[in-house]
Design an enzyme around this catalytic site. Structure first.
Site, PDB file in Angstrom:
ATOM      1  N   ASP A   1      -1.684   3.003   2.192  1.00  0.00           N
ATOM      2  CA  ASP A   1      -2.255   2.240   1.342  1.00  0.00           C
ATOM      3  C   ASP A   1      -3.426   0.740   2.083  1.00  0.00           C
ATOM      4  O   ASP A   1      -3.282   1.171   2.847  1.00  0.00           O
ATOM      5  CB  ASP A   1      -0.916   1.346   1.618  1.00  0.00           C
ATOM      6  CG  ASP A   1      -1.022   0.545  -0.066  1.00  0.00           C
ATOM      7  OD1 ASP A   1      -1.717   1.007  -0.874  1.00  0.00           O
ATOM      8  OD2 ASP A   1      -0.094  -0.871  -0.492  1.00  0.00           O
TER       9      ASP A   1
ATOM     10  N   GLU B   1      -5.190   5.383   0.304  1.00  0.00           N
ATOM     11  CA  GLU B   1      -5.639   4.529  -1.451  1.00  0.00           C
ATOM     12  C   GLU B   1      -6.271   3.725  -1.329  1.00  0.00           C
ATOM     13  O   GLU B   1      -6.484   2.735  -0.379  1.00  0.00           O
ATOM     14  CB  GLU B   1      -4.487   3.643  -1.606  1.00  0.00           C
ATOM     15  CG  GLU B   1      -3.684   2.834  -2.725  1.00  0.00           C
ATOM     16  CD  GLU B   1      -4.731   1.446  -2.968  1.00  0.00           C
ATOM     17  OE1 GLU B   1      -5.656   1.186  -3.927  1.00  0.00           O
ATOM     18  OE2 GLU B   1      -4.352   0.939  -1.860  1.00  0.00           O
TER      19      GLU B   1
ATOM     20  N   ASP C   1       2.597   1.108  -9.130  1.00  0.00           N
ATOM     21  CA  ASP C   1       2.197  -0.156  -9.612  1.00  0.00           C
ATOM     22  C   ASP C   1       1.098  -0.222 -11.056  1.00  0.00           C
ATOM     23  O   ASP C   1       0.430  -1.002 -11.598  1.00  0.00           O
ATOM     24  CB  ASP C   1       1.092  -0.582  -8.664  1.00  0.00           C
ATOM     25  CG  ASP C   1       1.131  -1.163  -7.568  1.00  0.00           C
ATOM     26  OD1 ASP C   1       2.789  -1.528  -7.479  1.00  0.00           O
ATOM     27  OD2 ASP C   1       1.033  -0.900  -6.695  1.00  0.00           O
TER      28      ASP C   1
END
Length: 497
Positions: A299, A346, A399
């Protein structure tokens, strides 16, 4: 690491079917893996598996530990089968539990109460083999487990206060003080260890079940850990803290294109000091991660190249500064330790030369999501037909909105351009997008259970920047459907995944 061409489904374990108000590591997990097998999928993607906190809305990205598992995922039925719970103790107020969403206010006390009952019965009646296995586990995982379990016991002892507000000798980890508390709180420390032992046993069984069916698990590694975590309290030297062990700087992103930026509040790392240790803390974190998953999404990958550090006493993101991340040296150390880099980066919104160069240097695929596409711009990088091989193509993520919800929010011009690009009238939009992503050159294609079921925005898993109503959606037993699996298998076979 270069992935073979493959595909999978994103579904966090809390969203699995299960009898006690939340998905768990029991029959629902195996049912979902069987669904993946029938659908010819080879990847199950999950969010971080750590113990969540009510104050953060039970977000898996703000947990009490980057090493521990979430006890709310423990399968109580398995504990009953082992003799640690009676069938009548599994009774619940069905009105408080829903097969469609998690009511954490009801689930958390229910689960912890029964885990404590199981622990008490284990101590009183458990056989010698189980006691030996538990003791071996505590010794084997002591490097992280001892600090985590004491941290959780101390959280209770100090009324749930943030650890930076604990008494000074506890906050700064005076050895004699901690030894005294470890003795005084031995029962609670042992209970927290029992929860982790149980989680690890059950997760290992689920992972083995998946492996037997050719399904690998793609986990998730937030670059930052929560301030109120055992991680920061137990390893202050890894973070940019002041002399009182409180953050000197916190993470966020700067103002950009008219927005005010974001102040996340997570402590940033002291990468220079970490480098002096050969990134030991991070290697320990990754070693634990790969005990649980086969691959991991990194992330906020940009933070490994450079990161935005905001003074801890400032609420204004614009007061921050860019600092150099660990870059190539970090990934060289990881590769030397583990031999390969089974990561996904990400990089959404941060495809700048520095982070792109870092990602490419280590053959780490990035991410592409069609919901970020400008459908009227020829060759836009988020249109599936333009995905490169070194990326993971998603229909949606934890998300974003669902495909159906996103499609309903589009303006007329963008919707018309989407129709043109995908050759569709939108009547079956979720499958049109799934097929487009599956047909792309992306090395890995991933969809969500919500998209497979054609659900609208009510099934959205998380809305960033909001604190209520997230991480609650669940799939029902009926949703793990043979017809859906068969259709996904046909798409997968046609696109050679």
């Amino acid at each position: 690491m270069r992935f073979d061409r493959r595909s999978g489904v994103l579904l966090h374990p809390t969203a699995l079917p299960g009898p006690h108000g939340i998905g768990d590591l029991g029959a629902g997990a195996r049912s979902f893996i069987d669904f993946l097998d029938r659908a010819d999928q080879s990847v199950w993607q999950v969010c971080p598996l750590g113990p969540t906190a009510d104050i953060h809305g039970h977000s898996p990205y703000q947990t009490f530990s980057g090493f521990a598992g979430n006890p709310l995922l423990v399968d109580l039925r398995e504990l009953a089968d082992r003799g640690y719970l009676a069938d009548e103790e599994l009774a619940s107020d069905d009105a408080a539990f829903s097969p469609h969403e998690v009511n954490y206010d009801a689930v958390e006390p229910y689960k912890l109460d029964r885990l404590r009952t199981a622990f008490d019965r284990f101590r009183a009646e458990g056989d010698a083999a189980d006691h030996a296995a538990f003791a071996d586990y505590r010794e084997r995982e002591a490097d992280w487990l001892a600090d985590y379990t004491l941290f959780r016991a101390l959280k209770d002892e100090f009324g749930g206060d943030l650890w930076t507000e604990w008494p000074e000798p506890v906050r700064t980890r005076d050895p004699e003080t901690l030894a005294d508390y470890r003795e005084d709180l031995a029962d609670e420390v042992a209970f927290r260890a029992f929860c982790q032992w149980t989680f690890d046993r059950q997760w290992a069984a689920v992972r083995s079940y998946a492996e037997e069916r050719g399904v690998g698990i793609l986990g998730d590694l937030p670059i930052y850990v929560a301030l109120d975590s055992a991680d920061v309290w137990a390893a202050p030297a890894a973070f940019d803290l002041d002399d009182a062990n409180r953050p000197a700087a916190v993470a966020g992103v700067p103002p950009n294109m008219g927005d005010g930026g974001q102040r996340w509040g997570n402590p940033v790392y002291d990468w220079d000091r970490l480098a002096e240790t050969g990134y030991e803390w991070w290697l320990d974190r990754l070693r634990r991660l790969f005990e649980l998953v086969d691959y991991a999404r990194l992330d906020h990958f940009k933070g490994f190249d450079e990161f935005w550090a905001i003074p801890a006493d400032s609420d204004d993101p614009s007061t921050g500064e860019w600092r150099e991340g660990p870059g190539h040296a970090f990934f060289d150390a990881v590769r030397e330790e583990f031999g390969e880099l089974p990561f996904v980066a990400e990089d959404l919104g941060f495809i700048d030369p520095g982070s792109a160069s870092l990602r490419e240097a280590f053959d780490i695929p990035g991410m592409r999501v069609p919901q970020y596409a400008d459908w009227c711009q020829q060759g836009h990088l988020y249109q599936p037909m333009h995905y490169p091989e070194d990326c993971v193509g998603y229909t949606s993520t934890h998300d974003t909105d669902t495909v159906v919800g996103y499609y309903g929010s589009l303006g007329d011009e963008q919707r018309d351009c989407l129709h043109y690009n995908l050759g569709t009238d939108g009547s079956d939009i979720e499958w049109d997008v799934i097929e487009a992503v599956w047909n792309s050159d992306a090395t890995l294609a991933v969809t969500t259970m919500q998209d497979l079921l054609g659900l609208d925005s009510h099934a959205r898993f998380n809305t960033p920047g909001t604190g209520e109503g997230n991480w609650r959606w669940r799939v029902t037993d009926a949703g793990v459907d043979d017809a859906v699996a068969d259709r996904l298998a046909r798409v997968t076979d046609a696109t050679v995944r």
